[in-house]
Design an enzyme around this catalytic site. Structure first.
Site, PDB file in Angstrom:
ATOM      1  N   SER A  28       0.840  -1.212   0.000  1.00 47.38           N
ATOM      2  CA  SER A  28       0.000   0.000   0.000  1.00 47.38           C
ATOM      3  C   SER A  28       0.867   1.251   0.000  1.00 47.38           C
ATOM      4  CB  SER A  28      -0.867   0.033   1.259  1.00 47.38           C
ATOM      5  OG  SER A  28      -1.857  -0.930   1.182  1.00 47.38           O
ATOM      6  N   ARG A  32       1.555   4.343  -2.993  1.00 50.88           N
ATOM      7  CA  ARG A  32       1.355   5.758  -2.686  1.00 50.88           C
ATOM      8  C   ARG A  32       2.648   6.554  -2.827  1.00 50.88           C
ATOM      9  NH1 ARG A  32      -2.413   2.610  -0.380  1.00 50.88           N
ATOM     10  NH2 ARG A  32      -4.382   3.477   0.394  1.00 50.88           N
ATOM     11  N   ARG A 128     -13.572  -6.947 -10.677  1.00 47.62           N
ATOM     12  CA  ARG A 128     -13.778  -6.331  -9.353  1.00 47.62           C
ATOM     13  C   ARG A 128     -14.607  -5.040  -9.453  1.00 47.62           C
ATOM     14  NH1 ARG A 128      -8.181  -6.575  -6.247  1.00 47.62           N
ATOM     15  NH2 ARG A 128      -9.552  -5.946  -4.536  1.00 47.62           N
ATOM     16  N   SER A 173     -13.397   1.339   3.043  1.00 46.42           N
ATOM     17  CA  SER A 173     -12.403   1.057   2.019  1.00 46.42           C
ATOM     18  C   SER A 173     -11.382   2.183   1.926  1.00 46.42           C
ATOM     19  CB  SER A 173     -13.083   0.870   0.658  1.00 46.42           C
ATOM     20  OG  SER A 173     -12.103   0.930  -0.368  1.00 46.42           O
ATOM     21  N   ASP A 321      -6.551  -7.840   4.640  1.00 43.40           N
ATOM     22  CA  ASP A 321      -5.749  -8.651   3.716  1.00 43.40           C
ATOM     23  C   ASP A 321      -5.147  -9.897   4.382  1.00 43.40           C
ATOM     24  OD1 ASP A 321      -6.250  -6.918   1.629  1.00 43.40           O
ATOM     25  OD2 ASP A 321      -4.476  -5.696   2.028  1.00 43.40           O
TER      26      ASP A 321
HETATM   27  C1  S3P Z   1      -5.630  -1.152   0.155  1.00 48.70           C
HETATM   28  C2  S3P Z   1      -6.870  -1.200   0.763  1.00 48.70           C
HETATM   29  C3  S3P Z   1      -7.623  -2.449   0.955  1.00 48.70           C
HETATM   30  C4  S3P Z   1      -6.725  -3.675   0.809  1.00 48.70           C
HETATM   31  C5  S3P Z   1      -5.837  -3.589  -0.397  1.00 48.70           C
HETATM   32  C6  S3P Z   1      -4.938  -2.380  -0.294  1.00 48.70           C
HETATM   33  C7  S3P Z   1      -4.955   0.134  -0.027  1.00 48.70           C
HETATM   34  O1  S3P Z   1      -8.627  -2.530  -0.026  1.00 48.70           O
HETATM   35  O2  S3P Z   1      -7.516  -4.838   0.738  1.00 48.70           O
HETATM   36  O3  S3P Z   1      -5.033  -4.744  -0.510  1.00 48.70           O
HETATM   37  O4  S3P Z   1      -3.753   0.145  -0.305  1.00 48.70           O
HETATM   38  O5  S3P Z   1      -5.628   1.168   0.140  1.00 48.70           O
HETATM   39  P1  S3P Z   1     -10.083  -1.886   0.197  1.00 48.70           P
HETATM   40  O6  S3P Z   1      -9.943  -0.434   0.209  1.00 48.70           O
HETATM   41  O7  S3P Z   1     -10.876  -2.377  -0.989  1.00 48.70           O
HETATM   42  O8  S3P Z   1     -10.582  -2.437   1.497  1.00 48.70           O
END
Ligand code: S3P
Length: 444
Positions: A28, A32, A128, A173, A321
């Site tokens: 993540s 970013r 998705r 999310s 996750d």
């Molecule tokens: C993530 C947010 C989560 C996670 C994904 C990474 C992110 O997804 O499952 O692997 O980097 O913001 P969701 O926002 O769909 O919950």
């Protein structure tokens, strides 16, 4: 959906995990880091970048939009930011591969560009749900089209400008929150996102590190468009989502004593630690420190007898996750583990409730999938001896979870469709072997 190449894992049963390991950089945060440094002014230097296919898809997208990026070399990147208005039109669609984070965050970041863009993904990503980002982006004035059923490809059309919105997330999310905050950088006025439950806050922390003002009041996070980001240095911690497989592996394999180095323990990501501890795991956080605005620690984990629990729903977004790994812990625990409030697991890289229930059943564990969760009764893990292998459904985390299960299996475990492990944990089999889990990779 299967990957084109069928990479299989053959896991030898038994053993324990010992020694020290640094798992790859946080996925993540890696995404970013490239996004924000690309639209910052000046140069950014990044270390600990995850050289896995997902983060590399984000990196390739910015290169194609004219951003000069040196590396990655041993996790180091140098990015020459072009500023909020400096991206250039790429030729052809941007391919996000398997990466939901790339697609959803870039939909927001790119919604205000003065050129049209198309974002495409692999078959799994193309199934998705994307309306969760395209609808609120539409409220901001963006024009982002999906397929008739709300999936990729995403087609972004240039618009006159975006306006800030106040938006209540219907699902917890971080991807949606981040997408809207990134669009908010380009919007007139204030963008405020309220979350029903706190989700990972890497975007907010990193915007602050790049000098952009982000205001949090309780469940609401706000920023005002039209500012600027300044290039900076970032150190990316090891990914707790990758570490989770080893937290579980060392917990379930008697005689284990493992140190995981420099792992991000941001409280919005630490659900797996909380859940495993509630199950009786012996997890110690050592040398807690801050790296690049993120809390980090070395994590020592020793084997322990786990017990089944009812997983508190408030932990679900904090461990979203890590459930494939946690389900393996549940399968090795005494008694029943029950998860509810986790319907989101059905729309990850695979339907993780179904994929895990199928594989656990194959190993002789009672696992009952439910609409928004699962019940797992701990027991003895069998093996796939006899040719009935486990299907990872092209999902990296399902593949790694079942590899770890091999530590407690009564015989060899064979897992098919594992190539996507590369998306988040390049070198997984080698890292596992270093600390005591023998995984043979073979092409079928
Ligand atoms: C993530 C947010 C989560 C996670 C994904 C990474 C992110 O997804 O499952 O692997 O980097 O913001 P969701 O926002 O769909 O919950």
């Amino acid at each position: 959906m299967s990957s084109v190449m069928d990479l299989r894992f053959q896991v030898a049963p038994g053993g324990c995990l010992r020694g020290r390991l640094r798992v790859p950089g946080d996925k993540s945060i890696s995404h970013r880091s490239v996004m924000l440094s690309a639209i910052a002014e000046g140069e950014s230097r990044i270390s600990g970048f995850l050289e896995g296919a997902d983060a590399l898809a984000t990196l390739a997208a910015f290169r194609r939009m004219g951003v000069e990026i040196e590396g990655p070399t041993a996790g180091r990147l140098r990015v020459r930011g072009v500023g909020l208005q400096g991206l250039r039109a790429p030729e052809g669609p941007l391919d996000m591969g398997n990466s939901g984070t790339s697609m959803r965050l870039l939909a927001g970041l790119l919604a205000a560009q003065p050129f049209p863009l198309t974002l495409v993904g692999d078959p799994s990503l193309s199934r998705r749900p994307m309306r969760r980002v395209t609808e609120p982006l539409g409220m901001m004035g963006a024009q982002v089209d999906t397929s008739p059923v709300g999936t990729a490809p995403l087609i972004l059309r240039p618009v006159a400008g975006l306006r800030g919105i106040h938006y209540q997330l219907p699902v917890p999310s971080a991807q949606v929150k981040s997408s809207l905050l990134l669009a908010g950088l380009y919007a007139e006025g204030e963008t405020c996102i309220s979350e029903p439950v706190r989700t990972r806050d890497h975007t907010e922390r990193m915007l602050t590190a790049f000098g952009y003002s982000v205001r949090r009041q309780g469940a609401r996070v706000c920023l005002t468009g039209g500012g600027r980001l300044s290039g900076c240095r970032l150190e990316i911690p090891a990914d707790i989502s990758s570490a989770a497989f080893f937290l579980v592996g060392a917990s379930i394999a008697p005689g284990s004593d493992l140190l995981l180095e420099g792992v991000g323990i941001n409280p919005t990501r630490a659900g797996a630690i909380n859940i495993l501890r509630a199950m009786g795991a012996d997890i110690e956080l050592i040398d807690r420190r801050l790296a690049g605005g993120e809390p980090v620690a070395d994590i020592r984990v020793r084997s322990a007898q786990l017990k089944g629990i009812r997983i508190p729903e408030d932990q679900v977004p904090l461990a979203i996750d890590e459930f494939p790994a946690i389900f393996i812990a549940a399968a090795c625990a005494e008694g029943e583990t029950r998860l509810t409030g986790a319907a989101e697991l059905r729309v990850k890289e695979s339907d993780r409730i179904q994929a895990m229930a199928e594989g656990l059943t194959r190993l002789g564990i009672q696992a009952e999938p439910q609409t928004d969760g699962i019940r797992i009764l701990g027991g003895r893990l069998g093996s796939t001896r006899g040719g009935r292998e486990i299907d990872a459904h092209g999902d990296h985390r399902v593949a790694m979870a079942f590899a770890i299960a091999g530590l407690r299996a009564s015989g060899p475990v064979e897992i098919r469709d594992c190539a996507n492990v590369e998306t988040s944990f390049p070198g997984f089999a080698g890292s596992a072997a270093e600390v005591g889990l023998a995984i043979q990779e073979c092409q079928a």
